[in-house]
Design an enzyme around this catalytic site. Structure first.
Site, PDB file in Angstrom:
ATOM      1  N   CYS A 273       3.991  -3.030  -4.903  1.00  0.00           N
ATOM      2  CA  CYS A 273       3.596  -4.342  -5.453  1.00  0.00           C
ATOM      3  C   CYS A 273       4.336  -4.738  -6.723  1.00  0.00           C
ATOM      4  CB  CYS A 273       2.097  -4.340  -5.738  1.00  0.00           C
ATOM      5  SG  CYS A 273       1.125  -4.064  -4.258  1.00  0.00           S
TER       6      CYS A 273
HETATM    7  N1  NAD Z   1      -0.590  -1.217  -1.227  1.00  0.00           N
HETATM    8  C1  NAD Z   1      -1.265  -1.899  -2.139  1.00  0.00           C
HETATM    9  O1  NAD Z   1      -1.807  -1.332  -3.073  1.00  0.00           O
HETATM   10  C2  NAD Z   1      -1.399  -3.413  -2.067  1.00  0.00           C
HETATM   11  C3  NAD Z   1      -2.323  -4.044  -2.903  1.00  0.00           C
HETATM   12  C4  NAD Z   1      -2.473  -5.410  -2.822  1.00  0.00           C
HETATM   13  C5  NAD Z   1      -1.691  -6.136  -1.939  1.00  0.00           C
HETATM   14  N2  NAD Z   1      -0.770  -5.513  -1.152  1.00  0.00           N
HETATM   15  C6  NAD Z   1      -0.001  -6.338  -0.222  1.00  0.00           C
HETATM   16  O2  NAD Z   1      -0.555  -6.180   1.087  1.00  0.00           O
HETATM   17  C7  NAD Z   1       0.481  -6.247   2.077  1.00  0.00           C
HETATM   18  C8  NAD Z   1       0.462  -4.981   2.920  1.00  0.00           C
HETATM   19  O3  NAD Z   1       0.757  -3.877   2.085  1.00  0.00           O
HETATM   20  P1  NAD Z   1       0.422  -2.380   2.503  1.00  0.00           P
HETATM   21  O4  NAD Z   1       0.589  -1.578   1.264  1.00  0.00           O
HETATM   22  O5  NAD Z   1      -0.849  -2.293   3.245  1.00  0.00           O
HETATM   23  O6  NAD Z   1       1.638  -2.089   3.498  1.00  0.00           O
HETATM   24  P2  NAD Z   1       1.756  -0.866   4.531  1.00  0.00           P
HETATM   25  O7  NAD Z   1       3.213  -0.687   4.761  1.00  0.00           O
HETATM   26  O8  NAD Z   1       0.940   0.294   4.048  1.00  0.00           O
HETATM   27  O9  NAD Z   1       1.069  -1.397   5.856  1.00  0.00           O
HETATM   28  C9  NAD Z   1       1.573  -2.451   6.601  1.00  0.00           C
HETATM   29  C10 NAD Z   1       1.334  -2.163   8.050  1.00  0.00           C
HETATM   30  O10 NAD Z   1       1.774  -3.301   8.799  1.00  0.00           O
HETATM   31  C11 NAD Z   1       2.355  -2.835  10.008  1.00  0.00           C
HETATM   32  N3  NAD Z   1       3.218  -3.885  10.540  1.00  0.00           N
HETATM   33  C12 NAD Z   1       4.448  -4.258  10.150  1.00  0.00           C
HETATM   34  N4  NAD Z   1       4.890  -5.267  10.901  1.00  0.00           N
HETATM   35  C13 NAD Z   1       3.918  -5.553  11.785  1.00  0.00           C
HETATM   36  C14 NAD Z   1       3.779  -6.503  12.837  1.00  0.00           C
HETATM   37  N5  NAD Z   1       4.761  -7.355  13.096  1.00  0.00           N
HETATM   38  N6  NAD Z   1       2.653  -6.498  13.546  1.00  0.00           N
HETATM   39  C15 NAD Z   1       1.673  -5.602  13.279  1.00  0.00           C
HETATM   40  N7  NAD Z   1       1.738  -4.689  12.299  1.00  0.00           N
HETATM   41  C16 NAD Z   1       2.847  -4.670  11.570  1.00  0.00           C
HETATM   42  C17 NAD Z   1       3.082  -1.584   9.591  1.00  0.00           C
HETATM   43  O11 NAD Z   1       3.344  -0.743  10.688  1.00  0.00           O
HETATM   44  C18 NAD Z   1       2.089  -0.961   8.587  1.00  0.00           C
HETATM   45  O12 NAD Z   1       1.191  -0.096   9.238  1.00  0.00           O
HETATM   46  C19 NAD Z   1       1.760  -6.472   1.304  1.00  0.00           C
HETATM   47  O13 NAD Z   1       2.017  -7.845   1.208  1.00  0.00           O
HETATM   48  C20 NAD Z   1       1.436  -5.944  -0.079  1.00  0.00           C
HETATM   49  O14 NAD Z   1       2.248  -6.529  -1.071  1.00  0.00           O
HETATM   50  C21 NAD Z   1      -0.630  -4.160  -1.177  1.00  0.00           C
END
Ligand code: NAD
Length: 442
Positions: A273
């Site tokens: 992030c």
């Molecule tokens: N990790 C954090 O602490 C956090 C906190 C707040 C916001 N965010 C935001 O949330 C969002 C997700 O982050 P995350 O950390 O969970 O990412 P992540 O990589 O842990 O998880 C994302 C998931 O999406 C899946 N994916 C990718 N493309 C896909 C598709 N076309 N169809 C279905 N699934 C698909 C991936 O396989 C993965 O399992 C991002 O925008 C991030 O900036 C993350």
């Protein structure tokens, strides 16, 4: 249509589909499941879907019990078959939003997922984006794709909203259900539905005027962190030159009961992030001929921190009549922050690269990362394994660099076993050095 879905929500008889079962999507799925809803998790990653179905944990801090409970539940399912999106009443998208090689927003995950949703969209569906992104994404990018492919109209045939995720992985004080949810809707009905839905599982909703305001809220929160972390990192370098302990300064300053919020300096920025999200605003601001100088400056200060750490390591070795070239260096902590197993964007990789460039031999220890998994950015380090924690292994290094201060590491043992420790996190606070060239702050 609106009333039909509202009634289902009020009775908690709706089914929720969550796309992206990562650090954000998985706890979200758990939160709605806990409140009695039917949940279906969707991911393109087969191993995550299988793990969820079989009760195998793949995110350490979420624990095994949660996965086992979800696997046993007849209200939870997981699939790679996106045609099953039509079974859900509400669809939440939690897919990645990284930067591309030119450090510009990589919208490919949102675009692909939106296309998939559009092919399975039906009347009455509520679609909510939770990924962090530039203001305007929901209305300018998603709605046209959804409308074009489905022939349905947003705000009339289907509903759409944006609500940012505020997850803080590994923070034991907060879980998803306890963190207020900011929500922006495309129109009044979209907002009403989204708020009512979140209120079935989350403590409180903060409705805002529209989707782009909600998108801007999330970026503002992360820019605030990035800028303040850069500030304390800069203060660390300056105070260090003056022989002032920045940690003591910050601790004392935080006794002020108003107008001060403590941030902690470190070896640089990491995670999915804070190093990334601010640049989503930088990119969008260009469209309006505006510049984001604070964001750029914070990025510059934070990305320079690994060089500072390596420089301090060089000075530390010098005091031991050694050079970086040829020295064996142990780096402690590969995860980007304490007590998580997430190494995305970890500044430790940059420290590895810089030390290697100077001719040092690198090993690492991380209790949560036994082996470096393949990543595009850090291919050189793929497969490298964490060393085993024991006297024989630890004591043979010329210097140890503490990059992440996991709380389950015995720092007293480390201080006993090592001759030279470079501490970027104040992990040795309270431990007495053996002599004046034992501990170095970086
Ligand atoms: N990790 C954090 O602490 C956090 C906190 C707040 C916001 N965010 C935001 O949330 C969002 C997700 O982050 P995350 O950390 O969970 O990412 P992540 O990589 O842990 O998880 C994302 C998931 O999406 C899946 N994916 C990718 N493309 C896909 C598709 N076309 N169809 C279905 N699934 C698909 C991936 O396989 C993965 O399992 C991002 O925008 C991030 O900036 C993350």
């Amino acid at each position: 249509m609106l009333n039909h879905l509202l009634r289902k929500i009020e009775k908690k008889e709706y089914r929720i589909g969550i796309i992206g079962l990562g650090y954000v999507g998985l706890p979200l799925l758990w939160t709605f499941h806990n409140e009695g809803m039917q949940v279906i998790g969707f991911d393109i990653d087969k191993t995550k879907v299988e793990s969820l179905k079989e009760g195998r944990s793949y995110i350490k801090h979420l624990g095994k019990n949660m996965m086992q409970e979800l696997a046993k539940s007849n209200r939870c399912d997981a699939t790679t078959d996106f045609s099953r999106l039509s079974e859900a009443d509400a669809i939440l998208m939690c897919v990645p939003t990284p930067l591309d090689r030119h450090r510009e927003p990589d919208m490919s995950f949102i675009v692909k997922t939106t296309e998939t949703v559009s092919k399975n969209l039906r009347e009455g569906h509520l679609v909510i984006l939770e990924s962090t992104t530039w203001p305007g994404t929901t209305e300018e990018l998603m709605i046209p794709i959804l409308e074009k492919n489905s022939g349905l109209k947003a705000g009339k045939d289907f509903y759409i909203a944006y609500s940012p995720e505020r997850e803080d992985p590994g923070n034991p004080k907060f879980n998803t259900a306890m963190i207020p949810k900011v929500v922006g809707g495309y129109g009044a009905e979209d907002l009403e539905l989204a708020v009512k839905m979140y209120e079935t599982a989350i403590v409180k909703c903060i409705p805002v005027s529209n989707c782009k305001t909600a998108e801007a809220v999330k970026l503002t929160e992360n820019i605030f962190r990035s800028v303040n972390i850069a500030l304390v990192n800069e203060l660390k370098v300056v105070f260090h030159a003056m022989d002032i302990d920045v940690h003591e300064v910050l601790e004392a300053a935080s006794s002020k009961p108003f107008g001060f919020m403590k941030f902690t300096p470190g070896p640089g920025l990491g995670g999915h992030c804070i190093p990334i999200d601010p640049f989503y605003l930088t990119w969008k601001a260009r469209e309006f001929e505006r510049h984001t100088r604070f964001i750029e400056l914070a990025g510059e200060v934070n990305t320079n921190m690994p060089s500072y750490v390596v420089n301090q390591t060089m000075i530390a070795l010098n005091k031991h009549h050694k050079s970086l070239n040829g020295s064996n260096i142990l780096v402690i902590g590969l995860a980007y922050k304490p007590d998580v197993d997430d190494m995305r964007e970890s500044p430790t990789f940059k420290i590895f690269d810089l030390l290697k460039e100077m001719g040092a031999n690198i090993s690492f220890f991380d209790p949560y990362i036994p082996k470096v998994i393949p990543t595009r950015e850090h291919a050189d380090w793929t497969g490298v394994e964490s060393i085993v924690w024991n006297y024989e292994n630890i004591s043979k290094f010329d210097a140890v660099v503490i990059s992440t201060n996991h709380s389950n590491i015995d720092y007293t043992e480390l201080a006993d076993w090592s001759e030279c420790i470079v501490d970027t996190r104040n992990a040795l606070n309270g431990i007495k050095p053996k002599n004046e060239i034992h501990f170095f702050k970086a």
